[in-house]
Scaffold this motif. Sequence first.
Motif: not given
Length: 461
Positions: A63-72, A80-95
């Motif tokens: 959901e990153l705001p960028f260039g007038g829109t948001f990451a989808s 959920r997609a991360a889990a499907w791909g075998g990733t169990t932890t993400i570190i996301d960037f708060a802005v």
Amino acid sequence: MTRTLIHGGLVITASDEVHADVLIEDGRIAALAAPGVLTADRTIDATGKYVIPGGVDAHTHMELPFGGTFASDTFETGTRAAAWGGTTTIIDFAVQSVGQALREGLDAWHAKAEGNCAIDYGFHMIVSDVNEDTLKEMDLLVEEGVTSFKQFMAYPGVFYSDDGQILRAMQRSADNGGLIMMHAENGIAIDVLVEQALARGETDPRYHGEVRKALLEAEATHRAIRLAQVAGAPLYVVHVSAMEAVAELARARDEGLPVFGETCPQYLFLSTDNLAEPDFEGAKYVCSTPLRPREHQAKLWQGLRTNDLQVVSTDHCPFCFTGQKELGRGDFSKIPNGLPGVENRMDLLHQAVVDGHISRRRWIEIACATPARMFGLYPKKGTIAPGADADVVIYDPHTEQVLSAETHHMNVDYSAYEGRRVTGRVETVLSRGVPVVTEREYTGHAGHGVFTPRSTCQYLN
Ligand code: URP
Ligand code: ZN
Ligand code: ZN
Ligand code: ZN
């Protein structure tokens, strides 16, 4: 308390490969034992499969705001997609937006994520406005487990920090134990080249790659390293794509400096050939730092083998082709920057094992163990050892799959790897012992994943 046994697999960590059964109790790894010795209430058969730690993706932008829109991808769809791909932890960037307190930005990110994630998550903080208040807030965030801060030498007027602001934040991090993560590109110079290219009528996506020159990535990398050296702070350079930037990191590390580098699958597998695809298709591959000519790939693989690069994260920042990437038709500088990939990282890196670029243990090291160490999550995350969270993937190393937007779970209308054949596939994924993917069926739920506070960087070699 249920006891689950993962039986018969090859357990791979950053340091070992061993045929062992893995006992899980109460969401944690309780024991590893010779096959057949332990019993449990429930057994998962992993015969012929790898048993690996869940992936730690230290670089996502839901959901990153960028260039007038948001990451989808939202936190719900993206995790959920991360889990499907075998990733169990993400570190996301708060802005933090300019004029905002860090706290406001961080609270907003907590609100987006809380109750929505399928897997555990942490936050880095993007610092866009370095001032006395912000510097004090950095100390508080470190205490709350937000122990890393991203600064930008690119994007003037948006996220950009000048050298003085960067030095101040680095000095603060040297005191409070935080880790500065740098987007190293000379954005001031790049903006001049963008303006000149557009004035010449060079508006296609491929010019995005031409104006964001490798030399300007290398220059910024060098400058960030020296600023960190002056501040006495460690430094982590994100999304390294240019071989000249790898050389800067290698030189600094040879001098003994605590500097680290991350690259991403897109730089290892894609190139400016993709950016040059006709009919505006190149827009699908617009990200910053940009994709480079193919010859850079070999140097990135080499850097991963020699430990001049330590981590592969995705920089997952998806924008749909229709309606989002299309904002930049006729002006490449208006294409929202970023590629989808959170679901593909573990598979693409396994393909790198198959192709002989890295070993199996190095696969786990760069995708699980080192990101966990670098960002203060180890050994809770990133390994399979008694006491660790039971974040475990049963990986089938033999089955082929074809990557495609038709079958992926990311909320984006294209795949950067459309049609690519890879050997290996995630079969079952446990998050703290709870099955989120079970024999290729999604069994997780939004809200299972929790915010995971982090200690400071544990990786100083
Ligand atoms: O193009 C990219 N990388 N988009 C995400 C923001 C960033 O700079 O990491
Ligand atoms: Zn960046
Ligand atoms: Zn990013
Ligand atoms: Zn749950």
